[in-house]
Motif scaffolding. Sequence first.
Motif, mmCIF file in Angstrom:
data_model
loop_
_atom_site.group_PDB
_atom_site.id
_atom_site.type_symbol
_atom_site.label_atom_id
_atom_site.label_comp_id
_atom_site.label_asym_id
_atom_site.label_seq_id
_atom_site.Cartn_x
_atom_site.Cartn_y
_atom_site.Cartn_z
ATOM 1 N N GLN A 30 0.834 -1.208 0.000
ATOM 2 C CA GLN A 30 0.000 0.000 0.000
ATOM 3 C C GLN A 30 0.870 1.260 0.000
ATOM 4 N N ALA A 32 2.079 3.353 -2.290
ATOM 5 C CA ALA A 32 1.647 4.546 -3.030
ATOM 6 C C ALA A 32 0.514 5.258 -2.302
ATOM 7 N N LEU A 33 -0.458 4.487 -1.826
ATOM 8 C CA LEU A 33 -1.599 5.083 -1.138
ATOM 9 C C LEU A 33 -1.170 5.728 0.173
ATOM 10 N N MET A 34 -0.261 5.085 0.875
ATOM 11 C CA MET A 34 0.191 5.628 2.155
ATOM 12 C C MET A 34 1.064 6.865 1.953
ATOM 13 N N LEU A 36 0.720 9.020 -0.511
ATOM 14 C CA LEU A 36 -0.239 10.075 -0.824
ATOM 15 C C LEU A 36 -0.905 10.590 0.446
ATOM 16 N N SER A 37 -1.303 9.672 1.311
ATOM 17 C CA SER A 37 -1.937 10.065 2.572
ATOM 18 C C SER A 37 -0.965 10.851 3.439
ATOM 19 N N SER A 107 -6.090 12.708 3.452
ATOM 20 C CA SER A 107 -5.277 11.968 4.420
ATOM 21 C C SER A 107 -6.095 10.875 5.114
ATOM 22 N N GLY A 110 -7.356 8.180 2.506
ATOM 23 C CA GLY A 110 -6.243 7.347 2.065
ATOM 24 C C GLY A 110 -5.808 6.361 3.130
ATOM 25 N N LEU A 113 -8.454 3.572 3.502
ATOM 26 C CA LEU A 113 -8.361 2.578 2.434
ATOM 27 C C LEU A 113 -7.140 1.679 2.628
ATOM 28 N N ALA A 114 -6.014 2.299 2.966
ATOM 29 C CA ALA A 114 -4.811 1.499 3.197
ATOM 30 C C ALA A 114 -5.015 0.547 4.365
ATOM 31 N N ASN A 117 -7.197 -2.435 3.310
ATOM 32 C CA ASN A 117 -6.446 -3.382 2.484
ATOM 33 C C ASN A 117 -5.448 -4.180 3.317
#
Length: 618
Positions: A30, A32-34, A36-37, A107, A110, A113-114, A117
């Motif tokens: 995760q 990329a998502l983290m 971004l967050s 934040s 994101g 969602l992370a 997952n």
Amino acid sequence: MARRDPKSLRAALPGIVRILRRFSPHLGKQKALMILSFVALMAEIVLHLLEPWPLKFIFDYILVPGFRSQSLGIPLLEELSPFALLTGLTLALIAIALLRATAAYFSVVGMALAASNILTEIRAELYSHLQNLSLSFHHKAKSGDLITRVTSDIERLREVTVMAVLPLLAHSLTLIGMIGVMFWLHWELALIAAAVFPLFIFFTMRLTKRIRQVVRSQRQREGAMAATAAESIGAIKIVQALSLQDMLERTFSSHNRQSLKESAKAQKLAAGLERVVELLVGLVTALVLWRGVQLVLGKAITPGDLLVFVNYLRIAFKPMRQLAKYTGQIAKATASGERILDVLDTAPDIRDSRGAIDAPPLQGAVRFENVTFAYEPTKGILHNVSFDVEPGQHIALVGPSGGGKSTLVSLLLRLYDPLEGRILVDGHDLREYKLQSFRQQISVVLQDTLLFAASVKDNIAYGCLGASERAIEQAARLANAHDFIMALPQGYDTILGERGATLSGGQRQRISIARAAIRQAPIVILDEPTTGLDNENEHAVNEALERLTQGCTTFLISHNLRAVEKADLIFYIEGGKILEQGTHAELLRLGGRYAAMYALQSAIGGNTCEDDAYAVGA
């Protein structure tokens, strides 16, 4: 699996680091998502730092125009009219608030969602690991406690991995940034504010130690409650038949009340820590205002500087309030994470050895060489057992309960490994084969038939995943199950109750035989397959077993000696040793223990067993 409690929040940090390190592969997926967050979180921090500055300029350039900042002079602001300046600063406040809200949204979303997952992957890993842990582990563990770890403990784990650690890290960075700006504004006021930190750390360490001890004890209570509930619900027929409801209710209520007390105690301690932090915040704010007003009157700083300082002070202590508020949750999540790691760090006793190969199609030759085994070091079950079985032979294992018959076939299934000696199939040690490829070539029919809460078709297909509907029907016909299956409401698509409770014992056993038959395995293990059945069902099951075992190497455990008369070889096992072996006729001529047991059963049972006896190999 008990683990010593850390003595403070600082001592708990290695546990948090251990959790993050153990699950770093999941976190990495995760990434990329983290990132971004985290970038959105950093933007929110910067906007936090900017938020009070428009108010400073309003005070210094509009409300109290006699003051000018000694640390920051902006000619452009001095040239603007008060109305234009006020309008611009007001719009700046709105823009900062809007941008901060947007950054906070991205934040939070994101991270959520992370977290979802990551949680899904961790739960799947834990469930898979539990499925592969050895029977020795499951015999010692309580199923309810393991279910708690798969469900609620993982939810708590999310709090410490994503929903607590990362926000607290961001707040800590906010705190560091604001402390830097405060020292830049005025070092004396910054020192006054910083003086409260040692007191905060002292009280936090002292109260967190007690909170962590309480919440760990509470989690153990919750696991005990889950275990009690799972055991009683799983055996509800016995519970009601023996009128055990009151006794089990008292046990559950005792754990429940104790858990409630510990939860209340943890909440009281966390609330006490919050009040201490609020008191410290009030104290330092009063001291800063007392000294700050003197500095403003002495024109050492502007009113806007003091306003920014007090604002920063209020925001800077927010992480402290949150740390105090969520100390209990962090402690619970850390305890839960360690409970998860306790399971994941438990290595299966039985696993593929290095260099293990896929088992080729087996012929069914079995050899035990000086096999010794014990569940506990001081309690031996099998002692120096040796024998040879040719492919296609039918072997009967008889003798008193507890003699080691079921243990012997469990070793053949490689549910356990011998302490001494070895077991060979087709001339190869079982440990040379990969577990899954070997076990797929053995069919098992047990006395305690276990069916799943799925369709009849699925229950049969579990013997050979991906089997066609034609193969499923053929296996059902072999097991004398097709006719009663077709009489069910939806035939093969009928959903069974948990453990097959909606079927009779004979029907469950015939579906179990169909599940074994669809595998078409060269080795078959039968453990008291007809115990508890009436004559009609026993006859149908025996016919099915006869077809199932034709041409297969078969091991039959039975207390009914009439059912083993035509076995190729009979082992009389007692005290973990094979005391007698031979055919039925040979053992009768020997006149030993088998002959005595057969004579006793014949005298008691007369000819009732003879009519429907299952003759292995007939």
